[in-house]
Design a protein around this motif. Structure first.
Motif, PDB file in Angstrom:
ATOM      1  N   ASP A   1      -1.050   3.759 -14.964  1.00 50.89           N
ATOM      2  CA  ASP A   1      -0.074   2.876 -15.590  1.00 50.89           C
ATOM      3  C   ASP A   1       1.306   3.507 -15.640  1.00 50.89           C
ATOM      4  O   ASP A   1       1.624   4.248 -16.548  1.00 50.89           O
ATOM      5  N   ALA A   2       2.082   3.172 -14.632  1.00 51.20           N
ATOM      6  CA  ALA A   2       3.467   3.632 -14.602  1.00 51.20           C
ATOM      7  C   ALA A   2       4.346   2.603 -15.283  1.00 51.20           C
ATOM      8  O   ALA A   2       5.552   2.764 -15.371  1.00 51.20           O
ATOM      9  N   TYR A   3       3.714   1.558 -15.776  1.00 46.58           N
ATOM     10  CA  TYR A   3       4.467   0.435 -16.298  1.00 46.58           C
ATOM     11  C   TYR A   3       4.694   0.548 -17.790  1.00 46.58           C
ATOM     12  O   TYR A   3       4.256  -0.280 -18.556  1.00 46.58           O
ATOM     13  N   CYS A   4       5.393   1.556 -18.168  1.00 49.34           N
ATOM     14  CA  CYS A   4       5.770   1.692 -19.561  1.00 49.34           C
ATOM     15  C   CYS A   4       7.218   2.135 -19.573  1.00 49.34           C
ATOM     16  O   CYS A   4       7.618   3.037 -18.845  1.00 49.34           O
ATOM     17  N   ALA A   5       7.989   1.446 -20.367  1.00 53.18           N
ATOM     18  CA  ALA A   5       9.442   1.610 -20.313  1.00 53.18           C
ATOM     19  C   ALA A   5       9.871   3.052 -20.515  1.00 53.18           C
ATOM     20  O   ALA A   5      10.841   3.516 -19.921  1.00 53.18           O
ATOM     21  N   THR A   6       9.130   3.771 -21.347  1.00 52.61           N
ATOM     22  CA  THR A   6       9.541   5.128 -21.682  1.00 52.61           C
ATOM     23  C   THR A   6       8.867   6.179 -20.808  1.00 52.61           C
ATOM     24  O   THR A   6       9.091   7.363 -20.994  1.00 52.61           O
ATOM     25  N   CYS A   7       8.032   5.708 -19.880  1.00 59.46           N
ATOM     26  CA  CYS A   7       7.302   6.657 -19.064  1.00 59.46           C
ATOM     27  C   CYS A   7       8.239   7.472 -18.181  1.00 59.46           C
ATOM     28  O   CYS A   7       9.038   6.918 -17.435  1.00 59.46           O
ATOM     29  N   PRO A   8       8.152   8.793 -18.289  1.00 62.42           N
ATOM     30  CA  PRO A   8       9.044   9.665 -17.531  1.00 62.42           C
ATOM     31  C   PRO A   8       8.816   9.608 -16.026  1.00 62.42           C
ATOM     32  O   PRO A   8       9.644  10.083 -15.266  1.00 62.42           O
TER      33      PRO A   8
ATOM     34  N   ALA B   1       0.822  -1.214   0.000  1.00 58.94           N
ATOM     35  CA  ALA B   1       0.000   0.000   0.000  1.00 58.94           C
ATOM     36  C   ALA B   1       0.856   1.263   0.000  1.00 58.94           C
ATOM     37  O   ALA B   1       0.666   2.143  -0.844  1.00 58.94           O
ATOM     38  N   PRO B   2       1.802   1.379   0.939  1.00 56.41           N
ATOM     39  CA  PRO B   2       2.686   2.545   0.918  1.00 56.41           C
ATOM     40  C   PRO B   2       3.414   2.721  -0.420  1.00 56.41           C
ATOM     41  O   PRO B   2       3.511   3.837  -0.930  1.00 56.41           O
ATOM     42  N   LEU B   3       3.872   1.620  -0.981  1.00 58.35           N
ATOM     43  CA  LEU B   3       4.579   1.716  -2.246  1.00 58.35           C
ATOM     44  C   LEU B   3       3.646   2.158  -3.363  1.00 58.35           C
ATOM     45  O   LEU B   3       4.032   2.918  -4.247  1.00 58.35           O
ATOM     46  N   GLU B   4       2.427   1.662  -3.299  1.00 53.35           N
ATOM     47  CA  GLU B   4       1.458   2.072  -4.309  1.00 53.35           C
ATOM     48  C   GLU B   4       1.232   3.573  -4.220  1.00 53.35           C
ATOM     49  O   GLU B   4       1.103   4.249  -5.242  1.00 53.35           O
ATOM     50  N   ALA B   5       1.207   4.084  -3.004  1.00 52.29           N
ATOM     51  CA  ALA B   5       1.030   5.517  -2.817  1.00 52.29           C
ATOM     52  C   ALA B   5       2.136   6.288  -3.527  1.00 52.29           C
ATOM     53  O   ALA B   5       1.882   7.304  -4.182  1.00 52.29           O
ATOM     54  N   ILE B   6       3.348   5.794  -3.394  1.00 56.00           N
ATOM     55  CA  ILE B   6       4.476   6.435  -4.071  1.00 56.00           C
ATOM     56  C   ILE B   6       4.294   6.393  -5.582  1.00 56.00           C
ATOM     57  O   ILE B   6       4.502   7.387  -6.283  1.00 56.00           O
ATOM     58  N   ARG B   7       3.890   5.245  -6.067  1.00 55.97           N
ATOM     59  CA  ARG B   7       3.709   5.072  -7.511  1.00 55.97           C
ATOM     60  C   ARG B   7       2.639   6.029  -8.030  1.00 55.97           C
ATOM     61  O   ARG B   7       2.834   6.726  -9.023  1.00 55.97           O
ATOM     62  N   ILE B   8       1.528   6.049  -7.325  1.00 53.07           N
ATOM     63  CA  ILE B   8       0.441   6.954  -7.695  1.00 53.07           C
ATOM     64  C   ILE B   8       0.926   8.396  -7.697  1.00 53.07           C
ATOM     65  O   ILE B   8       0.656   9.167  -8.615  1.00 53.07           O
ATOM     66  N   TRP B   9       1.643   8.750  -6.657  1.00 50.97           N
ATOM     67  CA  TRP B   9       2.153  10.112  -6.560  1.00 50.97           C
ATOM     68  C   TRP B   9       3.011  10.448  -7.771  1.00 50.97           C
ATOM     69  O   TRP B   9       2.898  11.520  -8.357  1.00 50.97           O
ATOM     70  N   SER B  10       3.890   9.526  -8.126  1.00 50.63           N
ATOM     71  CA  SER B  10       4.774   9.743  -9.267  1.00 50.63           C
ATOM     72  C   SER B  10       3.977  10.040 -10.522  1.00 50.63           C
ATOM     73  O   SER B  10       4.324  10.929 -11.302  1.00 50.63           O
ATOM     74  N   GLU B  11       2.911   9.293 -10.695  1.00 50.43           N
ATOM     75  CA  GLU B  11       2.090   9.494 -11.882  1.00 50.43           C
ATOM     76  C   GLU B  11       1.341  10.813 -11.812  1.00 50.43           C
ATOM     77  O   GLU B  11       1.341  11.601 -12.762  1.00 50.43           O
ATOM     78  N   ASP B  12       0.727  11.055 -10.669  1.00 53.46           N
ATOM     79  CA  ASP B  12      -0.118  12.234 -10.526  1.00 53.46           C
ATOM     80  C   ASP B  12       0.656  13.541 -10.631  1.00 53.46           C
ATOM     81  O   ASP B  12       0.180  14.504 -11.222  1.00 53.46           O
ATOM     82  N   HIS B  13       1.842  13.554 -10.020  1.00 60.04           N
ATOM     83  CA  HIS B  13       2.545  14.827  -9.930  1.00 60.04           C
ATOM     84  C   HIS B  13       3.648  14.981 -10.952  1.00 60.04           C
ATOM     85  O   HIS B  13       4.435  15.921 -10.889  1.00 60.04           O
TER      86      HIS B  13
END
Lengths: 135, 135
Positions: free
Chosen positions: B15-22, A103-115
């Motif tokens: 979806d952060a799972y793309c090789a080229t995703c920044p 869950a915590p890691l997912e939060a990081i992943r989501i954050w990366s995408e969102d921001h």
DNA sequence: CTGTATCCCCCTGGATACTG
DNA sequence: CAGTATCCAGGGGGATACAG
């Protein structure tokens, strides 16, 4: 790898800020960038090796193996060999311990995408600022 | 540093799972082990350079500077120079964007502390298992 | 005090080839 | 399919010295 494994049993909660604290090792879990993605995939459902490889584009067999080994050693991932299969088949899944961090890691992943846009904008701004300053 | 800055504006949420995703870059934020600790400290309250240095034992000036620069560039940390001071004084604080990630990172830190014994036990078990297997 | 600049080692991690 | 083995470049990151 075994950087600080000896003489370290003292640990007070709320303070990871001690140079010799072994929880620094645990923090390094996140350090290898692939772990976040691998755990993210395993969180969805158990994966076989090749399946996982395809699910995390860009990762090499070496890094996937290495990441999984480390996670297995740390008790986050369970490795189940289906011996009856020919060719061999291995399935990886999160352990209970692994579930607790997903869950915590997912939060990081989501954050990366969102921001991401925000971060990229900040970078462009910073770099441009640096250029105009020097000129 | 500017690994994938060009030709990458496509990004679907979830979806952060793309090789080229920044957003892989953003994930690397956590990659440098010091960022988690530095942000954790700044989350408590703004710090001056030396103050921060002492608050994160084991970090070198080089790494602290490097970490802070990266975080500043990414818009997570604000750098405020108190010019009137002699000798100079610089204060670092989290930006709004930085605040948004401090909670997830804190979760990771807490997890590291809480589950350390569990992880260490798993390691010992794994290593012992490896030994007895080989013998 | 707050950095920047060098040197340098080591480890990460990629590419490739080979086994069971 | 699921690995292991090897080679090798690049960068992370430590120690030290110097500067504003």
């Amino acid at each position: 790898m075994e950087t600080t494994d000896a003489a370290l049993d003292d640990h007070d909660h709320g303070d990871a800020y001690c140079a010799t604290c072994p929880c620094r090792d645990t923090l390094d879990l996140v350090g290898s960038k692939w772990t976040v993605l691998v755990i993210g995939r395993l969180q969805e459902h158990p994966h076989r090796f090749g399946e996982l490889r395809r699910a995390v584009p860009g990762i090499t067999q070496k890094m996937l193996t290495q990441t999984l080994r480390r996670l297995e050693r740390d008790g986050l991932v369970h490795r189940h060999v289906l011996v009856e299969h020919r060719p061999p088949s291995v399935e990886y899944s999160l352990t209970e311990l692994g579930e607790t961090i997903s869950a915590p890691l997912e939060a990081i992943r989501i954050w990366s995408e969102d921001h991401l846009p925000h971060v990229r904008a900040a970078r462009a701004d910073f770099d441009e600022r640096a250029d105009t300053t020097s000129s």
